[in-house]
Design an enzyme around this catalytic site. Sequence first.
Site, mmCIF file in Angstrom:
data_model
loop_
_atom_site.group_PDB
_atom_site.id
_atom_site.type_symbol
_atom_site.label_atom_id
_atom_site.label_comp_id
_atom_site.label_asym_id
_atom_site.label_seq_id
_atom_site.Cartn_x
_atom_site.Cartn_y
_atom_site.Cartn_z
ATOM 1 N N ARG A 140 -4.681 -7.247 -20.972
ATOM 2 C CA ARG A 140 -5.593 -6.827 -22.052
ATOM 3 C C ARG A 140 -4.940 -5.838 -23.003
ATOM 4 N NH1 ARG A 140 -8.467 -2.192 -21.284
ATOM 5 N NH2 ARG A 140 -10.364 -2.904 -22.276
ATOM 6 N N GLU A 181 1.424 -8.382 8.510
ATOM 7 C CA GLU A 181 1.648 -6.960 8.766
ATOM 8 C C GLU A 181 2.509 -6.301 7.679
ATOM 9 O OE1 GLU A 181 0.114 -5.133 10.738
ATOM 10 O OE2 GLU A 181 1.335 -3.344 10.403
ATOM 11 N N PRO A 207 0.817 -1.232 0.000
ATOM 12 C CA PRO A 207 0.000 0.000 0.000
ATOM 13 C C PRO A 207 0.845 1.275 0.000
ATOM 14 C CG PRO A 207 -0.367 -1.288 2.018
ATOM 15 C CD PRO A 207 0.531 -2.092 1.146
ATOM 16 N N ASP A 258 -10.596 3.465 -24.516
ATOM 17 C CA ASP A 258 -10.981 3.273 -23.115
ATOM 18 C C ASP A 258 -10.688 4.515 -22.294
ATOM 19 O OD1 ASP A 258 -11.746 0.695 -23.388
ATOM 20 O OD2 ASP A 258 -9.865 -0.187 -22.704
HETATM 21 C C1 LIG Z 1 -2.549 -6.104 5.779
HETATM 22 S S1 LIG Z 1 -1.522 -5.608 4.469
HETATM 23 C C2 LIG Z 1 -0.177 -4.866 5.299
HETATM 24 C C3 LIG Z 1 -0.325 -3.404 5.450
HETATM 25 C C4 LIG Z 1 0.893 -2.754 6.087
HETATM 26 N N1 LIG Z 1 0.966 -2.998 7.482
HETATM 27 C C5 LIG Z 1 0.850 -1.245 5.864
HETATM 28 O O1 LIG Z 1 0.347 -0.541 6.710
HETATM 29 O O2 LIG Z 1 1.280 -0.803 4.776
HETATM 30 C C6 LIG Z 1 -0.874 -7.123 3.886
HETATM 31 C C7 LIG Z 1 -0.426 -7.114 2.441
HETATM 32 O O3 LIG Z 1 -1.521 -6.891 1.594
HETATM 33 C C8 LIG Z 1 -1.081 -6.276 0.411
HETATM 34 N N2 LIG Z 1 -1.825 -5.005 0.249
HETATM 35 C C9 LIG Z 1 -2.639 -4.434 1.143
HETATM 36 N N3 LIG Z 1 -3.162 -3.296 0.667
HETATM 37 C C10 LIG Z 1 -2.665 -3.151 -0.586
HETATM 38 C C11 LIG Z 1 -2.829 -2.158 -1.587
HETATM 39 N N4 LIG Z 1 -3.587 -1.099 -1.415
HETATM 40 N N5 LIG Z 1 -2.165 -2.340 -2.744
HETATM 41 C C12 LIG Z 1 -1.370 -3.405 -2.942
HETATM 42 N N6 LIG Z 1 -1.185 -4.379 -2.032
HETATM 43 C C13 LIG Z 1 -1.815 -4.244 -0.859
HETATM 44 C C14 LIG Z 1 0.417 -6.039 0.536
HETATM 45 O O4 LIG Z 1 1.078 -7.084 -0.115
HETATM 46 C C15 LIG Z 1 0.594 -6.077 2.031
HETATM 47 O O5 LIG Z 1 1.903 -6.432 2.401
#
Ligand SMILES: C[S@@+](CC[C@H](N)C(=O)[O-])C[C@H]1O[C@@H](n2cnc3c(N)ncnc32)[C@H](O)[C@@H]1O
Length: 243
Positions: free
Chosen positions: A148, A111, A84, A163
């Site tokens: 795509r 986490e 994220p 698109d």
């Molecule tokens: C619960 S999340 C961890 C969030 C992390 N503690 C933080 O605050 O950034 C677990 C995993 O989900 C994936 N993930 C969660 N949100 C995401 C997003 N918006 N985009 C891409 N991957 C995401 C990532 O691989 C991340 O390591």
Amino acid sequence: MKIDILTLFPEMFAPLEHSIVGKAQEKGLLEINYHNFRENAEKARHVDDEPYGGGQGMLLRAQPIFDTIDKIDAKNPRVILLDPAGRTFDQSFAEELAQEDELIFICGHYEGYDERIKTLVTDEVSLGDFVLTGGELAAMTMVDATVRLIPEVLGKEASHQDDSFSSGLLEYPQYTRPYDYRGMKVPDVLMSGHHENIRKWRLEQSLRKTLERRPDLFNDYDLSDEEAEMLRTIKVEKEENND
Ligand SMILES: C[S@@+](CC[C@H](N)C(=O)[O-])C[C@H]1O[C@@H](n2cnc3c(N)ncnc32)[C@H](O)[C@@H]1O
């Protein structure tokens, strides 16, 4: 294109076996391999551990990810870590990825990651400003949006060029049969057969929709003289109507 996906939940990717991405694999335009990195974890198959310094949650350990990447046969892959905190995925990034021959996606869980995993990656990418339970849904979305755009994956090469976002603007409204549905009629210009008027109408509708819904898109968009003139007219009209 070859895509390798590191995940603890390969079964979550079943949707990619269907529809356009599924057909791309059947046609040999795409190969997707799934790697459950738990299978490469030393230490009783543990993929996670507590953070040094304390704190909540568990982190993905470096070893299973490094060992899994070592086993993937790829020459010069783009390695994408789902996170994220990464750059936000968008159409232009999908277009960039569609030019590559080899992509690797690393799906996180828990986490987060041991920071040293990031030395393996070329891009840290987020699906948006929200937190998912794992990277799988984000990876699937990115694979779908990228695949795509590979030539020959969509029936007609032109299918994605109009698109939303591909041109830099949002897509214009579209209609199909019947002409009159519950009293709602198709705009006359689309029934006229006049190609130039239809082109202008669509362009004007794209500009109008973009102005109303996503004016930020104009920041990175080079307006042609025709578009600039149309946009001026739309803005004047809106001011007159107090829109
Ligand atoms: C619960 S999340 C961890 C969030 C992390 N503690 C933080 O605050 O950034 C677990 C995993 O989900 C994936 N993930 C969660 N949100 C995401 C997003 N918006 N985009 C891409 N991957 C995401 C990532 O691989 C991340 O390591």
